[in-house]
Scaffold this active site. Structure first.
Site, PDB file in Angstrom:
ATOM      1  N   GLU A 123      56.295  22.532  78.339  1.00 38.32           N
ATOM      2  CA  GLU A 123      55.696  21.213  78.125  1.00 38.32           C
ATOM      3  C   GLU A 123      56.331  20.235  79.098  1.00 38.32           C
ATOM      4  OE1 GLU A 123      55.572  19.593  74.130  1.00 38.32           O
ATOM      5  OE2 GLU A 123      55.466  21.592  73.231  1.00 38.32           O
ATOM      6  N   GLU A 172      60.304  24.161  69.322  1.00 39.55           N
ATOM      7  CA  GLU A 172      61.323  23.117  69.357  1.00 39.55           C
ATOM      8  C   GLU A 172      62.278  23.164  68.159  1.00 39.55           C
ATOM      9  OE1 GLU A 172      59.454  19.332  70.034  1.00 39.55           O
ATOM     10  OE2 GLU A 172      59.086  19.777  72.144  1.00 39.55           O
TER      11      GLU A 172
END
Length: 796
Positions: free
Chosen positions: A454, A383
Site C-alpha cells: 500500500e 497491518e
C-alpha cells in the site's frame, strides 16, 4: 456425472427473524421476492449510518428434486454470506457458517428429498466480535446478505475432493516444456482407481495420458508437457485440463480446470515470472459497489478486472479478504497477477478468531489453488502486530496445502519478524516532496524478497470534486511512487491504495462514510490519479495522452495556471494555442528517469507569441515572457533576478504596470474576446497519433456510456453500469456540473439503487439489472435542461 443447478432465482426475504419462520407450515410467500446475489439493505451512495446494514434477515427458497438418487451425493454451495448463516433444509438445522468471505459446501443427502424442498437461511449481518475481520476497528464496510451465488451440486458417490495443479521448470532455457504436478484426493481411499489427464488448447489435444499405476487417494503425480504456451501478463494462455477418475475403464468422476502453465518466484532482486524479471505495479481492490455493497453478479466482478487491465496495472491485491471466483477467473483471462489474503484488519482476536482465520486460509488456498494469476498468499491479518506463534501456524498451513507458492503478510511497521517468504509492507512515507518509497534496508531486519502493498491512500485523500490543485497533486504523488518503484531494483513492486473509493465506518474516511482514496471514484470513473498508471502502458496496447488540467486560469488562485502535467506514452507532444504553435515538448526524463513513460511537464504556454504579436524588441520580449512566467509560478515571491528584470523594464519604460497586467491576462490568464483553445498533439515515431483539446466551455451536452447492452439472464441475473457525463464541445468532463438525471426502464430490466441522481464532479452512474429474458427492451434517461436519451438493451 456432476451436475450444477442454480438456486439463485425466486427467493423470499424478510429483514428480520422470528422463531415462527421455522415452523413447517409457515407461509413465507407474502415476503419480498428477491434474487441472489442480494444485499439485505440498499444503502445510499454516502451519508448513512453503517448500522443500517447490520441486521438479521431470513431467506426462504423452494426447489424441487424430481427423483432423489441414492447413488448421488448432493451438496448445497454458498459462495458468500455475510456475516453468519444458519441453514435449515426441510425444517432441520444442517449447518452454521461463521464468516462472510469464504464459500462453504454442505452435504445434504440426509435431508434432501424427492419433490419439494424448502431451504431457509437466517443471516446475521452484524459485525460479530472474533469472527474475522471483526473485533476492532475496520476501515471498510462488510455489508450483509447472501451476496454471492447459491447452487445445488450433484456428485457421484466416489469423486474428487481435491484437484490441485501446479507447474515447474524442467530447465530454465526450454520454455516450451514444463512439468505439470497434480495433487489429487478422492473421498474413497479404500479402493484403487486410475487417473486420466487430457489437456486441450481449444480443439487441439496437447496431452492425453492415463497413469499406468493405480491411483490411490493422496498422491502427487508429475508429467512433462511439451509444446506448451506459457501463461504470462502479455499472453495469458489458458488450457482445459480434464481429470477423469477411472475404474476398470469406466468413468467414475471427471472435472475440467482452466489452467495456465507458468513459474514464478519472488527473490531479493525482484519478481520472476517464467524466469523473466517483471516490475510489479498495481492497485488494491475492495469488492464493494455503490448501493448494493458486495452483492454484484458475475459481469460486475469481471468488469473490475477489465478496469484494472485498462488502467495498465499488472497486479492487484484482494484487500483484505478472499474475493469472487468471477473476478479471479477474469484476472486469469486478462493476465493480471494477484495477491490474495485472508480476512482481517489490524485486530487479532481470541482462539476462536484464530481458528476461523486458519479455516479461512485453508478454504481460500484450496478453492483458488488453480488460478495462474495468484502468485502470493497473504497469511497475516492486514497491518496486525507480530504474533509469531499464530503466524507460524498460518505459514505452515499454507505450505502444507500449497508447496508451489510463496507467502507474504502485510504489515505497516518496520523491522517486523519475517516468518513469510516475502516482506510485504505498507509504505506511507511519501508526502509529496520526499522520496516516493523508503529503501528496503530501512524497513527490514535482513535481506529478503520485498513488496510494497500500500501507499498514498489516507495520506492524501482526494475527491473527484476537489480543486484541480489537489487532484493534480494527488496524481503526482502516485507518479512519484511509480518512479521510485522502478528506481529500486530490490523492490519487487508496489501496489497502490487503492483502485476505487469505498464506503467505510464513521471512524475513517470523510464525514460522508466514503474513503476517497481511489484513483477512481466509487462508480469506477477516473480521477486524474488514474493516468500515471495508464500512461505506463505500451502504446501498441493503447495510446494515452491526458492533460491533467482543464486549462482554465479562473480555477486557480490569482488566475495562475500551474505547470501543466501531461500523462502520455507518446514520444513527444506539440502544443498549440488557438492554432498558434507554442512548443514541442518531450518527457521529463531529468526528474523521472526510471519509469517507462515519464510525464511531460509544460512550463511555458507563451512560446514566441509576445515576440510575434507585441511591439517589443526580441530581447525585451523574452525578458517580459520570463518575468510573466516567473510571476505565474512564484507570485510576488519571484526570485531576485526576476524582480530586478521587472525593475529594469519599468525604469526603461519598456512596460508599465498596466501593460504587465494586460500581458498576463492575455497570455497566461487567457482573458481575451474569443475563447481560448489549446491543442495537444501526441507523436510516435514522428507520426501524429492522438490529439486532445482543452479550453473554454462553449457548448455542453450529456453523454451516456453503457458497459454492456447485451445482458445474459442465466445462472443468475445480469447487471451493467451506465455512466452519465456532462461534457464540453471536446468531450472533456465538466467537473462542476450537477445536472439531475432520472431513469425509467421498460420490461425485463430495472434500476438497482436510486432512479434519479445528480452529477457529482460532472458524472454519475446507474446500475441496470435483468429481470427476465425478454429480448429487446430500453431505458429512458431524462434531464432538466437537455434532450431525453434512450438506451436499447437485449436480454437473453
Amino acid at each position: 456425472m456432476r451436475k450444477l443447478t442454480s438456486l439463485n432465482f425466486d427467493w423470499y426475504f424478510v429483514p428480520k427473524f422470528k422463531t415462527e419462520y421455522l415452523n413447517e407450515t409457515f407461509d413465507f410467500h407474502r415476503f419480498e421476492q428477491v434474487d441472489i446475489p442480494h444485499t439485505m439493505t440498499i444503502l445510499p451512495l454516502a451519508n448513512f449510518n453503517e448500522k443500517e446494514s447490520q441486521i438479521i434477515g431470513t431467506y426462504f427458497k423452494e426447489f424441487t428434486i424430481e427423483n432423489k438418487d441414492d447413488n448421488i451425493n448432493y451438496y448445497l454451495q454458498f459462495k458468500g454470506v455475510m456475516t453468519t448463516a444458519k441453514v435449515y433444509l426441510n425444517n432441520q438445522e444442517i449447518y452454521l457458517n461463521e464468516g462472510g468471505y469464504t464459500p462453504f459446501e454442505i452435504s445434504v443427502n440426509k435431508h434432501i428429498k424427492t419433490g419439494k424442498n424448502i431451504l431457509k437461511v437466517i443471516v446475521d449481518g452484524n459485525e460479530i466480535k472474533d469472527i474475522p475481520p471483526f473485533g476492532g476497528l475496520v476501515d471498510y464496510l462488510p455489508y450483509s446478505g447472501i451476496y454471492r451465488e447459491v447452487f445445488l451440486l450433484e456428485k457421484p458417490q466416489v469423486h474428487f475432493i481435491t484437484t490441485h495443479l501446479f507447474s515447474d521448470d524442467i530447465n530454465v532455457i526450454n520454455q516450451t516444456s514444463i512439468m505439470l504436478n497434480l495433487k489429487v484426493m478422492i473421498n474413497d481411499n479404500n479402493r484403487e482407481f486410475g487417473l486420466k489427464v487430457l489437456i486441450q488448447d481449444g480443439e487441439n489435444e496437447v496431452l492425453n495420458h492415463l497413469f499406468p499405476e493405480k491411483f490411490v487417494g493422496n498422491n502427487i503425480y508429475s508429467i512433462v508437457v511439451e509444446n506448451i504456451k506459457r501463461w504470462s501478463i502479455e499472453s495469458p494462455n489458458l488450457y482445459d485440463v480434464k481429470l477423469t477418475l477411472v475404474d476398470n475403464g469406466l468413468t467414475i468422476d471427471e472435472t475440467t480446470i482452466k489452467f495456465g502453465f507458468r513459474t514464478m518466484m519472488f527473490t531479493e532482486t525482484g519478481f520472476l515470472l517464467n524466469n523473466n524479471k517483471i516490475k510489479l505495479m498495481g492497485l488494491n481492490r475492495h469488492q464493494s459497489y455503490p448501493y448494493i455493497g458486495y452483492a454484484a453478479p458475475k459481469s460486475m466482478q469481471e468488469m473490475d478486472a477489465e478496469i484494472l487491465k485498462n488502467l495498465g496495472v499488472n497486479i492487484v491485491r484482494t484487500s483484505h479478504y478472499m474475493q469472487s471466483d468471477h473476478f479471479l477467473n477474469r484476472c486469469d483471462e486478462l493476465g493480471i497477477l494477484v495477491l490474495e489474503e485472508i480476512p482481517g484488519w489490524n485486530y487479532i482476536g481470541n482462539d476462536h478468531f484464530k481458528e476461523l482465520s486458519l479455516k479461512n486460509l485453508a478454504i481460500m488456498i484450496d478453492h483458488h489453488f488453480n488460478h495462474p494469476s495468484i502468485i502470493l498468499w497473504g497469511v497475516r491479518i492486514n497491518e496486525s502486530k507480530d504474533d509469531d506463534e499464530f503466524y507460524r501456524k498460518t505459514n505452515a498451513l499454507a505450505k502444507e496445502i500449497d508447496p508451489s507458492r510463496q507467502t507474504g503478510g502485510v504489515r505497516n511497521f518496520k523491522k517486523s519478524n519475517l516468518l513469510e517468504d516475502v516482506y510485504t509492507y505498507n509504505d506511507f512515507s511519501h508526502t509529496g516532496e520526499n522520496d516516493g518509497l523508503e529503501a528496503v534496508k530501512a524497513v527490514t531486519k535482513s535481506r529478503s524478497p520485498y513488496l510494497v502493498t500500500e501507499y498514498n491512500g489516507h495520506v492524501f485523500p482526494t475527491k473527484k470534486t476537489d480543486s484541480q490543485d489537489r487532484r493534480i497533486e494527488h496524481s503526482l504523488r502516485h507518479l512519484n511512487v511509480i518512479e521510485y518503484n522502478h528506481y529500486y531494483d530490490n523492490i519487487s513492486g508496489a501496489i497502490g491504495w487503492c483502485m476505487a473509493d469505498y464506503n467505510t465506518h464513521f471512524q475513517f474516511g470523510s464525514n460522508d462514510h466514503i474513503c476517497h482514496h481511489g484513483v477512481l471514484d466509487m462508480h469506477r470513473i477516473e480521477k486524474y490519479a488514474a493516468y500515471p498508471y495508464k500512461s505506463q502502458k505500451n502504446p501498441e496496447e493503447e495510446i494515452v495522452l491526458f492533460v491533467a488540467n482543464n486549462m482554465i486560469a479562473g480555477d486557480f488562485d490569482l488566475l495562475k495556471l500551474p505547470e501543466i502535467v501531461v500523462y502520455t506514452n507518446c514520444d513527444y507532444i506539440k502544443v498549440y494555442k488557438n492554432d498558434i504553435y507554442i512548443d514541442t515538448i518531450y518527457p521529463d526524463r531529468d526528474n523521472y528517469e526510471y519509469m517507462p513513460h515519464p510525464p511531460i511537464i509544460i512550463k511555458d504556454l507563451i512560446g514566441k507569441q509576445i515576440e510575434l504579436n507585441e511591439p517589443y524588441k526580441k530581447k525585451d520580449a523574452k525578458r517580459i515572457k520570463n518575468v510573466l512566467l516567473s510571476f505565474n509560478k512564484y507570485g510576488f515571491d519571484m526570485p531576485f533576478k526576476d524582480k530586478f528584470t521587472v525593475l529594469n523594464l519599468l525604469m526603461r519604460k519598456i512596460i508599465n504596470m498596466d501593460d504587465a497586467i494586460n500581458l498576463f491576462s492575455k497570455y497566461l490568464a487567457n482573458q481575451e474576446l474569443s475563447p481560448t483553445i489549446f491543442k495537444f498533439e501526441g507523436y510516435l515515431a514522428d507520426n501524429l497519433v492522438k490529439t486532445v483539446y482543452r479550453g473554454h466551455m462553449m457548448e455542453a451536452k450529456m453523454i451516456i456510456e453503457v458497459d454492456r447492452s447485451h445482458l445474459h439472464h442465466d445462472l443468475t441475473y445480469d447487471m451493467t453500469r451506465v455512466v452519465v457525463k456532462m461534457v464540453d464541445q471536446f468531450g472533456n468532463i465538466l467537473d462542476y456540473a450537477n445536472e439531475v438525471v432520472s431513469v425509467e426502464t421498460a420490461d425485463g430490466i430495472e434500476v438497482v439503487g436510486p432512479k434519479s441522481s445528480a452529477l457529482n464532479g460532472g458524472s454519475t452512474a446507474f446500475y441496470i439489472r435483468s429481470i427476465a429474458p425478454v429480448g429487446k427492451t430500453k431505458a429512458v434517461f431524462k434531464f432538466n435542461h437537455y434532450p431525453v436519451q434512450e438506451l436499447e438493451f437485449t436480454i437473453k
